[in-house]
Structure formats: structure tokens, C-alpha cells
Scaffold this motif. Structure first.
Motif, PDB file in Angstrom:
ATOM      1  N   HIS A 173      -5.188 -46.901  58.235  1.00 34.25           N
ATOM      2  CA  HIS A 173      -4.190 -47.209  59.248  1.00 34.25           C
ATOM      3  C   HIS A 173      -4.620 -46.798  60.657  1.00 34.25           C
ATOM      4  O   HIS A 173      -3.876 -47.025  61.618  1.00 34.25           O
ATOM      5  N   TRP A 174      -5.800 -46.207  60.807  1.00 32.08           N
ATOM      6  CA  TRP A 174      -6.219 -45.707  62.108  1.00 32.08           C
ATOM      7  C   TRP A 174      -6.443 -46.847  63.097  1.00 32.08           C
ATOM      8  O   TRP A 174      -6.997 -47.894  62.746  1.00 32.08           O
ATOM      9  N   GLN A 175      -6.014 -46.627  64.324  1.00 32.33           N
ATOM     10  CA  GLN A 175      -6.033 -47.657  65.361  1.00 32.33           C
ATOM     11  C   GLN A 175      -7.463 -48.029  65.768  1.00 32.33           C
ATOM     12  O   GLN A 175      -8.370 -47.197  65.747  1.00 32.33           O
ATOM     13  N   TYR A 176      -7.635 -49.287  66.162  1.00 28.46           N
ATOM     14  CA  TYR A 176      -8.886 -49.748  66.767  1.00 28.46           C
ATOM     15  C   TYR A 176      -8.793 -49.606  68.278  1.00 28.46           C
ATOM     16  O   TYR A 176      -7.698 -49.638  68.856  1.00 28.46           O
ATOM     17  N   SER A 192      -6.173 -41.367  66.539  1.00 30.44           N
ATOM     18  CA  SER A 192      -5.450 -42.626  66.366  1.00 30.44           C
ATOM     19  C   SER A 192      -4.127 -42.611  67.124  1.00 30.44           C
ATOM     20  O   SER A 192      -3.716 -43.620  67.716  1.00 30.44           O
ATOM     21  N   GLU A 215      -2.738 -45.200  69.943  1.00 30.80           N
ATOM     22  CA  GLU A 215      -1.438 -45.854  69.788  1.00 30.80           C
ATOM     23  C   GLU A 215      -0.538 -45.617  71.001  1.00 30.80           C
ATOM     24  O   GLU A 215       0.222 -46.503  71.409  1.00 30.80           O
TER      25      GLU A 215
END
Length: 361
Positions: A8-11, A219, A223
């Protein structure tokens, strides 16, 4: 405790549209260690530069200890390298009073001694400048998208996530779904009260847990749109150092603007915590974010606070150097250098979705 997931970690940019097979064969991932210095040629420490293929670092150290008939504690290395790869790295052998070892009869599958030199200081964990990576991707779709993303990475860097190998081998279940890494699962069991007696396994599980929490913090900054700007209360790490200072300037202040210019120039970088006992050093907005993530993972932070770690900081962004790439047919080759402790897979993550080969060679 809730399961610890990693998907689920953000790009930084966006999830890549390109795909490619990674590590179809061992030399698709090549790593060359850079100590940042040349052994001086004298002293009681014998440094051995070794190339290994599909072999893990700890196993090589054990075999070296057996070959030279010394305790394992006298064999050291600066860092672990990937098993499923062709890697070159130094091992240190503390052998005071002994002549140079003859490795002509040292036989270990997938391992070659390339050179040996003496040095007057011990080779310690983490004491290296960095690593140079050469990565080959196969059966690549949309190579032009990888090129575009690499151009962005060259300018703007990538999140300094801990890579998937820190969390253990990812396996596929019967449905073809990627399962969580073994080190992270082991960490969950420890948080839930299980005792892991094997020292090395326990150490890897603790490292995975601490790294997972760092990635959670990173992350969250992505976000909240707090990744590319210096925020009030940030702990700013000096480039090439573990030292940091606190940005006490509020948004728009002269102090904040100066810190932002230094960040843009790669002189300093905001950081996130590597959790341990003691209070967070950040202030104001940054402290509020980190406390929020900590509160959502209270069982993890309580456990880590009791494991003997001290609060430390790690930069949230890295800029690959010597970045080059070449596309030929459906094969794409990328090479770059990273500072010690940084993961090549975190660079790949931003430009291509890597697929596991069905049959590894």
C-alpha cells in the motif's frame, strides 16, 4: 496485531505502466561494492574481494572461517548482498601474526576470490561508500515509459524506501498471489509474544520491523504532500552524514526557504525515524505526522522501544548517480550507484513493475 503489509506504500510519481521480468538469471542483477577507499596494503586484517553468484553473504563468511580455521567472529563484511545475483564485495579476516592465506584451493560453488589485500583497520558493518548496480529487465512492455520515468528520477530522485528483500523472500501461493516476506511474518510473531531463539533470524526480523515502520512514515509524507518540501519541524540530514539539525522555520520564513534551497541542491534532506527508545526529535508539523503514524502502529513502536534500539534518522529521498540506461528489443538495461544502505529495487519500483520469472536460471 494487524498483519503488516507492504503493498500500500505510496509512489512518488505514479504506479508504473511498464512491466519487465527481473532476475530471470543471476547476472540480470549485478552489484559491485564500493568501500570508498583502497586497503592500505599492510596490517593484521586480510581483505578478500569475492564474486559470488546465487549465494548469500553470511554463508560465504561461514565458509571462509572454516577454510582459514578461524572463529566466525573474525570474518567481517560491510554489508549483505543479494543472494539471487552476481555480486562483488569485500570480506575482512582478522588474522594477527598469520601470513597471507592461500585461496588457490578455496572451492565453493558460485564463489571466486578476485583479489586480496592487507589493511590496518577492521572491515565493519555499514562502513562503505555505496554500491553500483547493473540491472537487466527482460520481456519489457512499454520501454519508452521506463525511459521517461528514468529521466524524471535523474532530476528529482526517488523515495528512500527499504526494498522488498529487507522483508524476506516473497513467494507465490497456489493462486499466483505474492505472499508477504518471511522476515516480516517472523517479526509479527515476535510482537505477538513468540520467542525466536535463532540469533540471525531474530536480528533480520527486528530489522524488517524497524524498516517497515520507516516505510510507513515515508509513505505518509508522500500521501500528505510533505515529500518534496521542507516542513516546519523537520530533522534535516546532512548529505553523506548521519548528522541532522531541526528546521525551526515556519512555512514561508527565511529559514525555511534557505532549508528548501539546500534540499533542492541535495545538500540536506528531510528524514523519518528509525524507531527506538526515547522521544522523537522532530517538532511542529513533522512531529504531528510522525506521532499520528506511531499511534496507528502502537504495538510495533512499543515492541521496538524495548529492543535496545535508539531513535535514529534516515533520509527520505535518494538521488541515484551515474544513471545510464539502454533499450534493445524487449530487453532494458539500467545502471546506477547508490549510497550504502539504499536499495536498487526502490529505484526500480518507480519506473517499472517487476515480474518474477517462472523459472530462474
Amino acid at each position: 496485531m494487524k498483519p503488516l503489509h507492504t503493498d500500500h506504500w505510496q509512489y512518488y510519481f505514479a504506479k508504473p505502466v511498464s512491466t519487465g521480468i527481473f532476475k530471470f538469471q543471476a547476472d540480470d542483477f549485478q552489484v559491485v561494492e564500493d568501500l570508498g577507499y583502497t586497503p592500505c596494503g599492510e596490517g593484521e586484517h586480510q581483505f578478500v574481494f569475492i564474486e559470488k553468484t546465487n549465494t548469500n553473504t553470511a554463508f560465504v563468511a561461514e565458509q571462509l572461517a572454516r577454510f582459514v580455521n578461524l572463529p566466525l567472529r573474525q570474518i567481517t563484511y560491510a554489508g549483505r548482498k543479494d543472494k539471487y545475483a552476481v555480486t562483488q564485495q569485500w570480506f575482512g579476516i582478522h588474522a594477527p601474526g598469520k601470513p597471507d592465506f592461500d585461496f588457490s584451493n578455496f572451492e565453493l560453488e558460485g564463489v571466486k576470490v578476485l583479489k586480496q589485500m592487507r589493511h590496518n583497520k577492521k572491515l565493519r558493518t555499514g562502513q562503505l561508500k555505496g554500491n553500483h548496480f547493473t540491472i537487466t529487465l527482460r520481456q519489457v512492455l512499454h520501454p519508452e515509459a521506463i525511459e521517461e520515468r528514468l529521466q524524471e528520477i535523474e532530476k528529482h530522485g526517488v523515495p528512500n524506501y527499504y526494498g522488498e528483500q529487507r522483508f524476506g523472500v516473497m513467494r507465490l501461493n497456489d493462486m499466483g498471489e505474492v505472499q508477504r516476506g518471511g522476515n516480516l511474518v517472523m517479526a509479527e510473531r515476535m510482537v505477538n509474544g513468540e520467542t525466536i531463539k535463532h540469533r540471525n533470524k531474530r536480528s533480520m526480523a527486528l530489522s524488517a520491523l524497524r524498516s517497515w515502520l520507516f516505510n510507513e512514515m515515508l509513505s505518509a509524507r508522500l500521501e500528505k504532500d510533505m515529500f518534496d518540501k521542507v516542513t516546519h519541524g523537520d530533522a534535516l540530514v546532512l548529505s553523506g552524514s548521519n548528522s541532522f539539525f531541526i528546521n525551526e522555520g515556519s512555512d514561508g520564513s527565511e529559514q525555511q526557504q534557505d532549508a528548501q534551497r539546500r534540499f533542492n541542491a541535495k545538500d540536506v534532506c528531510p528524514s523519518a525515524p528509525l524507531w527506538g527508545k526515547g522521544a522523537l526529535v522532530t517538532q511542529a508539523d513533522t512531529l504531528a505526522l510522525e506521532q499520528s503514524v506511531a499511534e496507528q502502529n502502537s504495538e510495533v513502536i512499543d515492541f521496538l522501544s524495548q529492543c535496545g534500539f535508539e531513535q535514529e534518522r534516515r533520509a527520505i529521498k535518494i538521488w541515484p548517480s551515474q544513471l545510464e540506461w539502454q533499450s534493445k528489443g524487449d530487453t532494458f538495461t539500467i545502471s546506477f550507484a547508490l549510497p550504502s544502505g539504499c536499495f536498487a529495487t526502490s529505484v526500480l519500483r518507480e519506473c517499472v513493475e517487476t515480474l518474477s520469472p517462472i523459472n530462474r536460471v
